[in-house]
Design an enzyme around this catalytic site. Structure first.
Site, PDB file in Angstrom:
ATOM      1  N   PRO A  48      -8.370  21.029  -8.066  1.00 47.72           N
ATOM      2  CA  PRO A  48      -9.697  21.043  -8.712  1.00 47.72           C
ATOM      3  C   PRO A  48     -10.767  21.910  -8.060  1.00 47.72           C
ATOM      4  CG  PRO A  48      -8.932  18.843  -8.543  1.00 47.72           C
ATOM      5  CD  PRO A  48      -7.888  19.559  -8.021  1.00 47.72           C
ATOM      6  N   LYS A  62     -10.513  27.901 -11.729  1.00 48.53           N
ATOM      7  CA  LYS A  62      -9.634  28.338 -12.621  1.00 48.53           C
ATOM      8  C   LYS A  62     -10.564  28.575 -13.960  1.00 48.53           C
ATOM      9  CE  LYS A  62      -7.173  24.686 -12.177  1.00 48.53           C
ATOM     10  NZ  LYS A  62      -7.890  23.955 -11.088  1.00 48.53           N
ATOM     11  N   THR A  63     -11.372  27.616 -14.138  1.00 45.34           N
ATOM     12  CA  THR A  63     -12.049  27.802 -15.420  1.00 45.34           C
ATOM     13  C   THR A  63     -13.290  28.696 -15.365  1.00 45.34           C
ATOM     14  OG1 THR A  63     -12.005  25.364 -15.543  1.00 45.34           O
ATOM     15  CG2 THR A  63     -13.546  26.373 -17.098  1.00 45.34           C
ATOM     16  N   SER A 120       9.359  15.615   1.828  1.00 49.48           N
ATOM     17  CA  SER A 120       9.134  16.573   2.819  1.00 49.48           C
ATOM     18  C   SER A 120       8.724  16.074   4.099  1.00 49.48           C
ATOM     19  CB  SER A 120       7.917  17.852   2.203  1.00 49.48           C
ATOM     20  OG  SER A 120       6.898  17.049   2.105  1.00 49.48           O
ATOM     21  N   LYS A 154      -0.238  23.887   2.719  1.00 46.30           N
ATOM     22  CA  LYS A 154       0.055  23.356   3.905  1.00 46.30           C
ATOM     23  C   LYS A 154      -0.528  23.998   5.047  1.00 46.30           C
ATOM     24  CE  LYS A 154       3.971  20.490   2.237  1.00 46.30           C
ATOM     25  NZ  LYS A 154       5.373  20.242   2.339  1.00 46.30           N
TER      26      LYS A 154
HETATM   27  N1  LIG Z   1     -13.657  32.218  -5.368  1.00 49.07           N
HETATM   28  C1  LIG Z   1     -14.900  31.762  -5.919  1.00 49.07           C
HETATM   29  N2  LIG Z   1     -15.764  32.442  -5.888  1.00 49.07           N
HETATM   30  C2  LIG Z   1     -16.872  32.050  -6.188  1.00 49.07           C
HETATM   31  N3  LIG Z   1     -16.985  30.677  -6.934  1.00 49.07           N
HETATM   32  C3  LIG Z   1     -15.912  30.089  -6.882  1.00 49.07           C
HETATM   33  C4  LIG Z   1     -14.762  30.336  -6.630  1.00 49.07           C
HETATM   34  N4  LIG Z   1     -13.961  29.512  -6.675  1.00 49.07           N
HETATM   35  C5  LIG Z   1     -14.578  28.461  -7.295  1.00 49.07           C
HETATM   36  N5  LIG Z   1     -15.985  28.809  -7.531  1.00 49.07           N
HETATM   37  C6  LIG Z   1     -17.157  27.987  -8.146  1.00 49.07           C
HETATM   38  O1  LIG Z   1     -16.692  26.728  -7.913  1.00 49.07           O
HETATM   39  C7  LIG Z   1     -17.096  25.870  -9.306  1.00 49.07           C
HETATM   40  C8  LIG Z   1     -15.947  25.075  -9.691  1.00 49.07           C
HETATM   41  O2  LIG Z   1     -15.082  25.880 -10.388  1.00 49.07           O
HETATM   42  P1  LIG Z   1     -14.226  25.693 -11.606  1.00 49.07           P
HETATM   43  O3  LIG Z   1     -14.720  24.739 -12.593  1.00 49.07           O
HETATM   44  O4  LIG Z   1     -13.688  26.798 -12.236  1.00 49.07           O
HETATM   45  O5  LIG Z   1     -13.111  24.932 -11.097  1.00 49.07           O
HETATM   46  P2  LIG Z   1     -11.556  24.549 -11.859  1.00 49.07           P
HETATM   47  O6  LIG Z   1     -10.452  25.147 -10.905  1.00 49.07           O
HETATM   48  O7  LIG Z   1     -11.337  24.878 -13.148  1.00 49.07           O
HETATM   49  O8  LIG Z   1     -11.717  22.946 -11.509  1.00 49.07           O
HETATM   50  P3  LIG Z   1     -10.759  21.887 -12.459  1.00 49.07           P
HETATM   51  O9  LIG Z   1      -9.169  21.891 -12.125  1.00 49.07           O
HETATM   52  O10 LIG Z   1     -11.480  20.522 -12.040  1.00 49.07           O
HETATM   53  O11 LIG Z   1     -11.016  22.000 -14.021  1.00 49.07           O
HETATM   54  C9  LIG Z   1     -17.362  26.942 -10.056  1.00 49.07           C
HETATM   55  O12 LIG Z   1     -19.068  26.780 -10.164  1.00 49.07           O
HETATM   56  C10 LIG Z   1     -17.036  28.284  -9.576  1.00 49.07           C
HETATM   57  O13 LIG Z   1     -17.897  29.301  -9.644  1.00 49.07           O
END
Ligand SMILES: Nc1ncnc2c1ncn2[C@@H]1O[C@H](COP(=O)(O)OP(=O)(O)OP(=O)(O)O)[C@@H](O)[C@H]1O
Length: 720
Positions: A187, A191-192, A582, A625
């Protein structure tokens, strides 16, 4: 006792039969006035009804007049005209057109107040609202797309490259059909949000829905129209919302798809599969809809729970979480500018930054909007009645501290929340100072507890330096959540070894602890395990125990430790369930460390499955890891030989400052020296990754010169 009986006779008489007959005077008075209440009540009702009748009559007259004047059509006619108008400019496919024509005809003949009229009307609403043949213009300009992707997210190179490839192929082929992408990772790794950014880069509309906990197939494929309150499924609802047939649809949490009524996974498969989705049939619409122009991106935390047939058709891109330097960069370049903007404290202008002694001017590039020059955007300040001090900032030390002591996570979601909290508090202080906050006098403070707030107000009133530093961080985000990087600071006792685990939440370091109890009578040799281990991990403890017993004979033939002691193995953080094989190598090492009464070096962490004969098998999650080990300040990583390739494929920034082991003898020696803690290494080794044979891995510490070799066979053979 009998209850009183009240009989109403006409409007002017009330006869009472009460038991007992003696009635209190107040009650008899109220009963006497009943006829008047009834009378006035019925008059009011009559008046209300005649008012309603009058309104209805006038409305009908108005409608008739309007119609006579040609100002308004009959409701039904207007409705039919509206539906025909809507589809006039659309390229409705033949089957859908036939359905629309048929329904229009039916609507014409239906009575307006009948229930079927409403059902047909709703159906036509959906059929005519869909964007038949409407597509938004796509951007195939790779350079522009790259700028947009970099502008919104740090790193995530795999995903960015894949999108650029997709664009290039689409440009060459002139069509955009392709694979379904699936981003898998812990999380908060973006990703989103990268999905949203991809839509922006491609110039497509964006729509997101989650299928986590979705059990009913009708949510995807819609309900049949015969049900009361029937609705189309999610994708048809999406097309109606975005009004184009080529949006980017992000389907969140495909790994948490449920199964109760029907099989939602098969419905999703039908929707996503490029071979079938040209004529996707929603149960409600009952006509084929072409969803092949939609770009589907799925997200998941775990790969194992994604339904197999669905997984087969997806192209999986893994995101592994960020280590400390990456998180610092994300915070500085993305999260802080965004949070400041939201709190009404924009990033300082370049000039202001130089005055405030801040490095570079690149930090605020998130503030720039598409088509705007970066520097211009930085200079621009939104309207604000308050003059914001130029030196408001969150220092690198504060960010570092936030990451270490407040937000231990694979992603950056918690970090983002903390930064937003700091920015909101800063905004409060800036406004307080601008309004000229006066510290309260002693008499104004409540009993106890007021001292702190007075101190805070005094600070704000006299404040010149607006930096949030490591020192004053507590004022903004409270006490540290974590107090130490490791459970065992300054070296662990014999029987305790740091392992590395991987879960859907990312990588983590975990200790394996073994303690012994001398067995009083003859016998002994039992092993108890605790720490919410799953069945596979439990089996690993038994394999490790058997193998360690066998190996100890090789090391010290006369050592009867395992025969005379009952052992207890525990994996701390007992409330968290753990599973997987593991930790086999770590368990074996912990058992031998205890049997030999020798501590394992404090800067070592290891992972690897162990077989009953001592073969070390490769494991998953090497990247996660490695990140977790770096987070815990580990300087020597021990991986199975079979994972050498995985390690070599890690991005350079993760391998940076890692001393890797070459096959030559001299470098083996160098590593052995370094591991033994001697100063013979030619340069300081910050991190070390080892996958060679056991004789190179002498990591049991202690005073003695006789260093005991690790019981690890990195190339699949046991060597000591
Ligand atoms: N590489 C990155 N650069 C800039 N901002 C980031 C980056 N990675 C994450 N963020 C920021 O972190 C926050 C959380 O990201 P997001 O909601 O897309 O996570 P997710 O991977 O979809 O989580 P989940 O699995 O819980 O849905 C967002 O505001 C996003 O812009």
């Amino acid at each position: 006792m009998k209850s009183p009986v009240v009989t109403v006779c006409g409007t002017d008489a009330v006869r009472l039969s009460l038991f007992p007959p003696s009635l209190p005077p107040s009650l008899s008075f109220s009963l006497a006035s009943l006829p008047y209440f009834f009378q006035s009540g019925s008059q009011q009702v009559e008046a209300k009804i005649s008012q309603k009748q009058r309104e209805y009559f006038l409305m009908e007259q108005l409608k008739y007049i309007k119609k006579e004047l040609g100002m308004e059509k009959d409701d039904k006619e207007a409705l039919l005209a509206k539906f025909r108008e809507r589809i006039k400019t659309l390229q409705v496919p033949q089957l859908a057109q036939a359905a629309i024509d048929e329904e229009l005809e039916k609507l014409e003949s239906l009575e307006k107040n009948s229930s079927e009229f409403n059902v047909t009307r709703n159906y036509l609403e959906w059929l005519t609202w869909l964007p038949w043949g409407v597509t938004s213009e796509e951007n195939f300009d790779l350079k522009r797309a790259k700028v947009i992707l970099d502008e919104d997210h740090y790193g995530l190179q795999d995903i960015k490259n894949r999108i650029l490839e997709f664009m290039a192929v689409s440009k060459l082929k002139g069509s955009t059909q392709g694979k379904i992408l699936c981003f898998v990772g812990p999380p908060g790794v973006g990703k989103t949000s990268i999905g949203k950014s991809i839509a922006r880069a491609l110039g497509r509309a964006f729509h997101r829905f989650s299928v986590g906990g979705l059990y009913d197939v009708a949510e995807i494929k819609g309900h049949r129209r015969t049900y009361v309150g029937a609705m189309p499924g999610k994708i048809i609802q999406c097309l109606k919302t975005v009004q184009t047939s080529n949006p980017l649809v992000l389907i969140d949490e495909v790994d948490k798809l449920g199964r109760d009524r029907g099989d939602p996974a098969s419905a999703l498969l039908e929707l996503l599969d490029p071979n079938q989705n040209e004529s996707f049939i929603d149960h409600y619409l009952d006509v084929p809809v072409d969803v092949s122009k939609v770009l589907f991106i799925c997200t998941a935390n775990l790969i194992d729970t994604i339904p197999g047939p669905l997984l087969d058709r997806m192209e999986v891109i893994r995101l592994s979480g960020y280590d400390l330097p990456e998180k610092v960069a994300i915070a500085q370049q993305y999260l802080i500018p965004k949070a400041r903007e939201e709190a009404g404290i924009p990033m300082p202008s370049i000039k202001g930054r130089e005055e405030a002694g801040l490095e570079g001017g690149k930090e605020g590039h998130v503030e720039t909007k598409e088509g705007e020059g970066g520097e211009e955007a930085m200079e621009k300040k939104p309207f604000s009645a308050v003059d914001i001090p130029e030196n408001v900032r969150i220092t690198g030390g504060a960010i570092d501290s936030l990451i270490r002591w407040y937000c231990r996570e694979a992603g950056v979601r918690n970090l983002e929340k903390h930064i937003e909290k700091i920015c909101r508090k800063l905004a409060h202080e800036v406004v307080q100072k601008a309004e000229g906050v006066e510290p309260k006098g002693a008499d104004e403070l409540g009993p106890g507890g007021g001292e702190e707030s007075r101190q805070g107000e005094e600070d704000v009133a006299t404040r010149e330096d607006w930096s949030v530093t490591e020192k004053n961080l507590e004022k903004y985000v409270g006490k540290r959540v974590f107090t130490s990087d490791r459970l065992y600071e300054g070296g662990a006792p014999p029987g305790v070894v740091m392992g590395l685990s991987w879960t859907a939440m990312g990588g983590a370091s975990l200790y394996i602890e073994v303690q012994s109890v001398r067995h009083k009578s003859s016998g002994g040799g039992t092993l108890t395990s605790t720490g919410q281990m799953g069945s596979v991990m439990e089996e690993s403890t038994r394999i490790a125990h058997t193998f360690a017993r066998r190996k100890l004979e090789d090391f010290q033939a006369d050592n009867a430790f395992f025969d005379t002691h009952d052992l207890h193995m525990h994996v701390p953080e007992g409330s968290i369930p753990k599973e997987g094989p593991s930790a086999g190598v770590t368990m074996t090492t912990a058992l031998l460390s205890l049997a030999l009464n020798r501590s394992v070096r404090a800067d070592v962490a290891m992972t690897g499955e162990i077989s009953l004969t001592g073969k070390v098998l490769p494991v998953g999650g090497i990247k996660e890891k490695t990140i977790a080990a770096r987070r815990s300040g580990v300087t020597c990583l021990i991986f199975p030989h079979g994972n050498k390739k995985d390690f070599e494929e890690l991005p350079e920034y993760l391998k940076e400052s890692l001393e890797t082991l070459a096959k030559s003898d001299s470098s083996r020696n160098k590593v052995r020296e370094a591991i033994k803690g001697k100063t013979g290494a030619t340069r300081p080794i910050k991190h070390q990754s080892c996958w060679t044979r056991a004789r190179d891995m002498s990591f049991f510490g202690g005073e003695s010169d006789k260093v005991v070799s690790s019981p690890l066979a990195f190339d699949g053979k046991w060597v000591d």
